[in-house]
Write a protein that holds these residues in place. Structure first.
Motif, PDB file in Angstrom:
ATOM      1  N   ALA A  97      31.297  30.076  49.029  1.00  0.00           N
ATOM      2  CA  ALA A  97      29.941  31.061  49.449  1.00  0.00           C
ATOM      3  C   ALA A  97      28.648  30.579  48.598  1.00  0.00           C
ATOM      4  N   GLN A  98      28.569  29.843  47.626  1.00  0.00           N
ATOM      5  CA  GLN A  98      27.548  29.211  47.003  1.00  0.00           C
ATOM      6  C   GLN A  98      26.940  28.328  47.842  1.00  0.00           C
ATOM      7  N   ALA A 124      26.567  32.095  51.988  1.00  0.00           N
ATOM      8  CA  ALA A 124      27.019  33.372  52.739  1.00  0.00           C
ATOM      9  C   ALA A 124      26.956  34.537  51.940  1.00  0.00           C
ATOM     10  N   ASN A 125      26.655  35.416  52.449  1.00  0.00           N
ATOM     11  CA  ASN A 125      26.786  36.931  51.932  1.00  0.00           C
ATOM     12  C   ASN A 125      27.568  37.703  52.448  1.00  0.00           C
ATOM     13  N   LYS A 143      30.403  37.202  43.357  1.00  0.00           N
ATOM     14  CA  LYS A 143      29.714  38.557  43.145  1.00  0.00           C
ATOM     15  C   LYS A 143      28.682  38.578  44.375  1.00  0.00           C
ATOM     16  N   GLY A 144      27.992  39.659  44.796  1.00  0.00           N
ATOM     17  CA  GLY A 144      26.871  39.700  45.807  1.00  0.00           C
ATOM     18  C   GLY A 144      27.324  39.493  47.229  1.00  0.00           C
ATOM     19  N   PRO A 188      33.563  22.052  47.919  1.00  0.00           N
ATOM     20  CA  PRO A 188      32.190  21.310  48.240  1.00  0.00           C
ATOM     21  C   PRO A 188      32.046  20.063  47.663  1.00  0.00           C
ATOM     22  N   THR A 189      32.385  19.852  46.296  1.00  0.00           N
ATOM     23  CA  THR A 189      32.162  18.521  45.604  1.00  0.00           C
ATOM     24  C   THR A 189      32.917  17.310  45.844  1.00  0.00           C
TER      25      THR A 189
END
Length: 160
Positions: free
Chosen positions: A25-26, A30-31, A56-57, A148-149
């Motif tokens: 998400a980060q 994406a929200n 969160k969020g 992602p890493t």
């Protein structure tokens, strides 16, 4: 009609899952996490568990595959959507139903009867392989990347 803002399409048989969900998400910005899954859409217990794991969020939505196809084009431009599907077959249904998917991130497909392991977290059977080939023929970019890493792997190379 503007296309929905789909920032990530991921296959992960665990769906919304702890650190993985947060990291993606980060990474994607994406929200809204959308899970197109006929079983989960009717299973409040699974939804509650996934809501606990959601970052969160970010909002979450649990729709049947058909409902996803029917309403994705009504998404507001401010909704940055991550679609998290359980199987490649579900992704193919979405694509065939007109969901504008250009790229698929393959995260986790666990070992099961009749499947073979092709990368650290991805196991496939003949049905999965033919589905990935169909998605590729439809012009969709496919890459295996757990988080992602990590580096990306080309699934088409691994299923030859």
């Amino acid at each position: 009609m503007p296309e929905p803002n789909i920032v990530l399409v991921r296959i992960d048989n665990r769906l919304i899952h702890g650190q993985v969900a947060t990291a993606w998400a980060q990474h994607s910005g994406a929200n809204l996490l959308l899970v197109p899954n006929d079983d989960v859409a009717q299973n409040p217990t699974r939804q509650s568990l996934m809501n606990l794991a959601a970052p969160k969020g970010a909002q979450t939505r649990y729709f049947s595959i058909q409902k996803t196809i029917d309403i994705i084009h009504k998404a507001a431009p401010r909704q940055l959507i991550a679609i998290i599907a359980e199987t490649p077959q579900d992704v193919l249904k979405l694509v065939e139903g007109g969901v504008p998917i250009k790229k698929v991130n393959i995260g986790n497909m666990h070992m099961a009867e009749g499947k073979k392991q092709i990368s650290k977290a991805v196991c496939v059977d003949e049905n999965d392989i033919s589905t990935f080939k169909k998605l590729s023929e439809l012009g969709i970019e496919l890459e295996i990347q757990r988080v992602p890493t990590e580096g990306k792997e080309n699934i088409l190379e691994l299923i030859k």
